[in-house]
Design a protein around this motif. Structure first.
Motif, PDB file in Angstrom:
ATOM      1  N   GLU A   1      37.811  33.861  45.176  1.00  0.00           N
ATOM      2  CA  GLU A   1      38.688  32.733  44.863  1.00  0.00           C
ATOM      3  C   GLU A   1      38.576  32.407  43.373  1.00  0.00           C
ATOM      4  O   GLU A   1      37.476  32.347  42.828  1.00  0.00           O
ATOM      5  CB  GLU A   1      38.307  31.483  45.663  1.00  0.00           C
ATOM      6  N   PRO A   2      39.703  32.175  42.715  1.00  0.00           N
ATOM      7  CA  PRO A   2      39.628  31.803  41.305  1.00  0.00           C
ATOM      8  C   PRO A   2      38.973  30.434  41.124  1.00  0.00           C
ATOM      9  O   PRO A   2      38.962  29.608  42.042  1.00  0.00           O
ATOM     10  CB  PRO A   2      41.090  31.763  40.853  1.00  0.00           C
TER      11      PRO A   2
ATOM     12  N   ASP B   1      38.057  34.834  37.945  1.00  0.00           N
ATOM     13  CA  ASP B   1      38.521  35.363  39.222  1.00  0.00           C
ATOM     14  C   ASP B   1      37.661  36.565  39.566  1.00  0.00           C
ATOM     15  O   ASP B   1      37.654  37.563  38.843  1.00  0.00           O
ATOM     16  CB  ASP B   1      39.997  35.753  39.153  1.00  0.00           C
TER      17      ASP B   1
ATOM     18  N   ASP C   1      42.393  39.699  40.705  1.00  0.00           N
ATOM     19  CA  ASP C   1      43.796  39.822  41.120  1.00  0.00           C
ATOM     20  C   ASP C   1      44.604  38.585  40.725  1.00  0.00           C
ATOM     21  O   ASP C   1      45.336  38.016  41.509  1.00  0.00           O
ATOM     22  CB  ASP C   1      43.903  40.105  42.620  1.00  0.00           C
ATOM     23  N   LEU C   2      44.492  38.220  39.483  1.00  0.00           N
ATOM     24  CA  LEU C   2      45.216  37.053  38.979  1.00  0.00           C
ATOM     25  C   LEU C   2      46.489  37.497  38.276  1.00  0.00           C
ATOM     26  O   LEU C   2      46.531  38.544  37.637  1.00  0.00           O
ATOM     27  CB  LEU C   2      44.330  36.262  38.012  1.00  0.00           C
TER      28      LEU C   2
ATOM     29  N   ASN D   1      52.403  30.639  40.052  1.00  0.00           N
ATOM     30  CA  ASN D   1      51.003  30.721  40.477  1.00  0.00           C
ATOM     31  C   ASN D   1      50.107  29.743  39.721  1.00  0.00           C
ATOM     32  O   ASN D   1      48.900  29.760  39.887  1.00  0.00           O
ATOM     33  CB  ASN D   1      50.472  32.155  40.377  1.00  0.00           C
TER      34      ASN D   1
ATOM     35  N   TYR E   1      50.770  39.163  35.089  1.00  0.00           N
ATOM     36  CA  TYR E   1      49.892  40.114  35.763  1.00  0.00           C
ATOM     37  C   TYR E   1      48.710  40.482  34.862  1.00  0.00           C
ATOM     38  O   TYR E   1      48.890  40.783  33.685  1.00  0.00           O
ATOM     39  CB  TYR E   1      50.684  41.373  36.114  1.00  0.00           C
TER      40      TYR E   1
ATOM     41  N   LYS F   1      46.719  30.177  41.857  1.00  0.00           N
ATOM     42  CA  LYS F   1      46.600  31.051  43.023  1.00  0.00           C
ATOM     43  C   LYS F   1      46.571  32.482  42.537  1.00  0.00           C
ATOM     44  O   LYS F   1      47.289  32.848  41.597  1.00  0.00           O
ATOM     45  CB  LYS F   1      47.801  30.888  43.961  1.00  0.00           C
ATOM     46  N   ASP F   2      45.744  33.304  43.186  1.00  0.00           N
ATOM     47  CA  ASP F   2      45.736  34.725  42.840  1.00  0.00           C
ATOM     48  C   ASP F   2      46.704  35.490  43.752  1.00  0.00           C
ATOM     49  O   ASP F   2      47.350  34.900  44.625  1.00  0.00           O
ATOM     50  CB  ASP F   2      44.317  35.305  42.866  1.00  0.00           C
ATOM     51  N   ARG F   3      46.823  36.796  43.543  1.00  0.00           N
ATOM     52  CA  ARG F   3      47.782  37.599  44.309  1.00  0.00           C
ATOM     53  C   ARG F   3      47.453  37.654  45.795  1.00  0.00           C
ATOM     54  O   ARG F   3      48.333  37.869  46.617  1.00  0.00           O
ATOM     55  CB  ARG F   3      47.870  39.014  43.725  1.00  0.00           C
TER      56      ARG F   3
ATOM     57  N   SER G   1      42.505  28.188  43.686  1.00  0.00           N
ATOM     58  CA  SER G   1      41.326  27.749  42.939  1.00  0.00           C
ATOM     59  C   SER G   1      41.022  26.297  43.292  1.00  0.00           C
ATOM     60  O   SER G   1      41.753  25.657  44.044  1.00  0.00           O
ATOM     61  CB  SER G   1      41.587  27.858  41.434  1.00  0.00           C
TER      62      SER G   1
END
Length: 173
Positions: free
Chosen positions: A29-30, A61, A65-66, A81, A112, A148-150, A155
């Motif tokens: 989790e970020p 992260d 995967d952010l 995001n 990305y 939010k990450d992918r 977070s």
């Protein structure tokens, strides 16, 4: 007097072992931390004097995967995001801003990001710019925000300090 020569391969082996550190691990989790918010005077494209705000925060992260890819045409996907909620200060009370508030942001898109190699952890600072076209001396605001990450992991929520939009300066926690 004898001088002992340490074979080169032993020296290199010791150096190689010393340089092998444990790979850092973080949760998937970020995590974010508010750093500062800066308000300053600027000019828009039409030459009008406006205020600009710059939110700066630190992120980590653990699974790297952010960020989001650029959306393709005809494909429905998330385009936001970084989620930001605006609060207004009225008579000393902090309350959520109404939906039609001119300072209310709609959200932002972190591009990305990806690391190569064994360690996938992403860390860094992100800055976001806000424009304030109309403001008064009474305009004091605050933002809550999260990312939010992918994978869809959210977070923690971070908050800015109180920001008097009319006053130029740096507002830090």
């Amino acid at each position: 007097m004898k001088i002992k020569v340490v074979p080169v391969y032993i020296l290199f082996s010791i150096l190689a072992l010393a340089s092998c550190g444990k790979i850092e691990t973080l949760p998937p989790e970020p995590r974010i931390d508010y750093t500062s918010f800066t308000v300053f005077d600027t000019t828009d494209l039409l030459g009008n004097e406006i205020k600009e705000g710059k939110l700066k925060f630190y992120f980590e992260d653990g699974d790297g995967d952010l960020g989001l890819d650029v959306p393709e045409e005809n494909v429905e996907s998330d385009t936001i995001n970084l989620f930001v909620n605006l609060f207004r200060v009225n008579n000393g009370q902090i309350s959520p801003a109404p939906v039609n508030d001119p300072f209310k942001p709609t959200g932002f898109r972190i591009p990305y990001m990806e690391r190569t190699g064994q360690n996938k952890i992403l860390k860094g600072d992100i800055s976001v710019i806000f424009f304030y076209l109309f403001y008064t001396q009474e305009d004091t605001i605050k933002y809550d925000f999260y990312i939010k990450d992918r994978a869809g992991n959210s977070s923690n929520t971070a908050s800015t300090s109180l920001i008097p939009v009319y006053s130029t300066g740096i507002y830090e926690e």
